[in-house]
Design an enzyme around this catalytic site. Structure first.
Site, PDB file in Angstrom:
ATOM      1  N   ILE A 183       3.895  45.267 -51.309  1.00  0.00           N
ATOM      2  CA  ILE A 183       2.532  45.456 -50.794  1.00  0.00           C
ATOM      3  C   ILE A 183       1.914  46.618 -51.577  1.00  0.00           C
ATOM      4  O   ILE A 183       2.316  47.775 -51.402  1.00  0.00           O
ATOM      5  CB  ILE A 183       2.564  45.769 -49.282  1.00  0.00           C
ATOM      6  CG1 ILE A 183       3.302  44.650 -48.515  1.00  0.00           C
ATOM      7  CG2 ILE A 183       1.138  45.950 -48.744  1.00  0.00           C
ATOM      8  CD1 ILE A 183       3.585  44.966 -47.054  1.00  0.00           C
ATOM      9  N   GLU A 184       0.984  46.268 -52.462  1.00  0.00           N
ATOM     10  CA  GLU A 184       0.398  47.289 -53.345  1.00  0.00           C
ATOM     11  C   GLU A 184      -0.824  47.953 -52.718  1.00  0.00           C
ATOM     12  O   GLU A 184      -1.289  47.566 -51.639  1.00  0.00           O
ATOM     13  CB  GLU A 184       0.058  46.645 -54.700  1.00  0.00           C
ATOM     14  CG  GLU A 184       1.310  46.127 -55.384  1.00  0.00           C
ATOM     15  CD  GLU A 184       1.083  45.625 -56.789  1.00  0.00           C
ATOM     16  OE1 GLU A 184      -0.068  45.385 -57.190  1.00  0.00           O
ATOM     17  OE2 GLU A 184       2.105  45.476 -57.503  1.00  0.00           O
ATOM     18  N   GLU A 187      11.943  45.222 -51.072  1.00  0.00           N
ATOM     19  CA  GLU A 187      13.209  45.593 -50.417  1.00  0.00           C
ATOM     20  C   GLU A 187      12.959  46.540 -49.256  1.00  0.00           C
ATOM     21  O   GLU A 187      13.522  46.408 -48.171  1.00  0.00           O
ATOM     22  CB  GLU A 187      14.152  46.315 -51.400  1.00  0.00           C
ATOM     23  CG  GLU A 187      14.512  45.536 -52.629  1.00  0.00           C
ATOM     24  CD  GLU A 187      13.563  45.827 -53.787  1.00  0.00           C
ATOM     25  OE1 GLU A 187      12.340  45.683 -53.622  1.00  0.00           O
ATOM     26  OE2 GLU A 187      14.058  46.183 -54.858  1.00  0.00           O
ATOM     27  N   CYS A 197      14.317  49.069 -57.542  1.00  0.00           N
ATOM     28  CA  CYS A 197      13.882  50.315 -58.183  1.00  0.00           C
ATOM     29  C   CYS A 197      14.699  51.483 -57.602  1.00  0.00           C
ATOM     30  O   CYS A 197      15.444  51.320 -56.628  1.00  0.00           O
ATOM     31  CB  CYS A 197      12.386  50.544 -57.963  1.00  0.00           C
ATOM     32  SG  CYS A 197      11.977  51.249 -56.357  1.00  0.00           S
TER      33      CYS A 197
HETATM   34  N1  THU Z   1       8.676  46.075 -56.998  1.00  0.00           N
HETATM   35  C1  THU Z   1       9.396  45.671 -55.911  1.00  0.00           C
HETATM   36  O1  THU Z   1       8.836  45.128 -54.954  1.00  0.00           O
HETATM   37  N2  THU Z   1      10.733  45.918 -55.917  1.00  0.00           N
HETATM   38  C2  THU Z   1      11.402  46.527 -56.941  1.00  0.00           C
HETATM   39  O2  THU Z   1      12.558  46.901 -56.782  1.00  0.00           O
HETATM   40  C3  THU Z   1      10.721  46.708 -58.221  1.00  0.00           C
HETATM   41  C4  THU Z   1       9.240  46.795 -58.131  1.00  0.00           C
HETATM   42  C5  THU Z   1       7.226  45.834 -56.996  1.00  0.00           C
HETATM   43  C6  THU Z   1       6.409  47.091 -56.799  1.00  0.00           C
HETATM   44  C7  THU Z   1       5.101  46.702 -57.449  1.00  0.00           C
HETATM   45  O3  THU Z   1       4.284  46.054 -56.498  1.00  0.00           O
HETATM   46  C8  THU Z   1       5.487  45.684 -58.517  1.00  0.00           C
HETATM   47  O4  THU Z   1       6.813  45.299 -58.223  1.00  0.00           O
HETATM   48  C9  THU Z   1       5.422  46.235 -59.927  1.00  0.00           C
HETATM   49  O5  THU Z   1       6.122  47.412 -60.046  1.00  0.00           O
END
Ligand code: THU
Length: 132
Positions: free
Chosen positions: A43-44, A55, A86
């Site tokens: 969710i950005e 996650e 991440c």
């Molecule tokens: N993102 C994730 O949802 N999980 C991760 O472990 C890596 C990155 C998402 C965050 C962001 O919305 C998009 O991927 C690009 O970084």
């Protein structure tokens, strides 16, 4: 529950990703110690740093329902390459996992890698390291 089944739930959760900035969709599904499966997507936010990864969405969803331990976490982002959690998510997974927790990173429900937290976050800082 089979890894394939969990990966399908992660894939379904990925559909709900709110990612207008990166256009990168991620889905996660966690099988918890209570036997239930919780899902989440990324969710950005216009303020990029406020973004929540798939996650963490899934884990916070699970923990806010009932405290417990992650048995299996399945993750799917890109179908071309494996998407790994991440750094922040690795730390959050660490808080709610044990040595048996499995992390499944998949391109799809048939192509996935099975990892442990030790594989992806050796030397994790945990509550046992506090107050010493
Ligand atoms: N993102 C994730 O949802 N999980 C991760 O472990 C890596 C990155 C998402 C965050 C962001 O919305 C998009 O991927 C690009 O970084």
């Amino acid at each position: 529950m089979e890894y394939k089944e969990l990966m399908l739930k992660a894939k379904e959760a990925r559909e709900n990703a709110y990612s207008p900035y990166s256009n990168f969709k991620v889905g996660a599904a966690v099988l918890m110690s209570n036997g239930k499966v919780y899902t989440g997507c990324n969710i950005e936010n216009a303020s990029y740093g406020a973004t929540n990864c798939a996650e963490r969405t899934a884990i916070f969803n699970a923990i806010s329902d009932e405290h417990g331990t992650i048995r299996v976490l399945a993750l799917i982002g890109s179908e071309e390459e494996y998407t790994y959690p991440c750094g922040i998510c690795r730390q959050v997974i660490s808080e709610f996992s044990d040595e048996n927790t499995k992390i499944i990173v998949g391109k799809n429900e048939n192509e996935y890698l099975v990892k442990t937290l030790k594989d992806i976050l050796p030397g994790a800082f945990t509550k046992k390291d506090l107050h010493k």
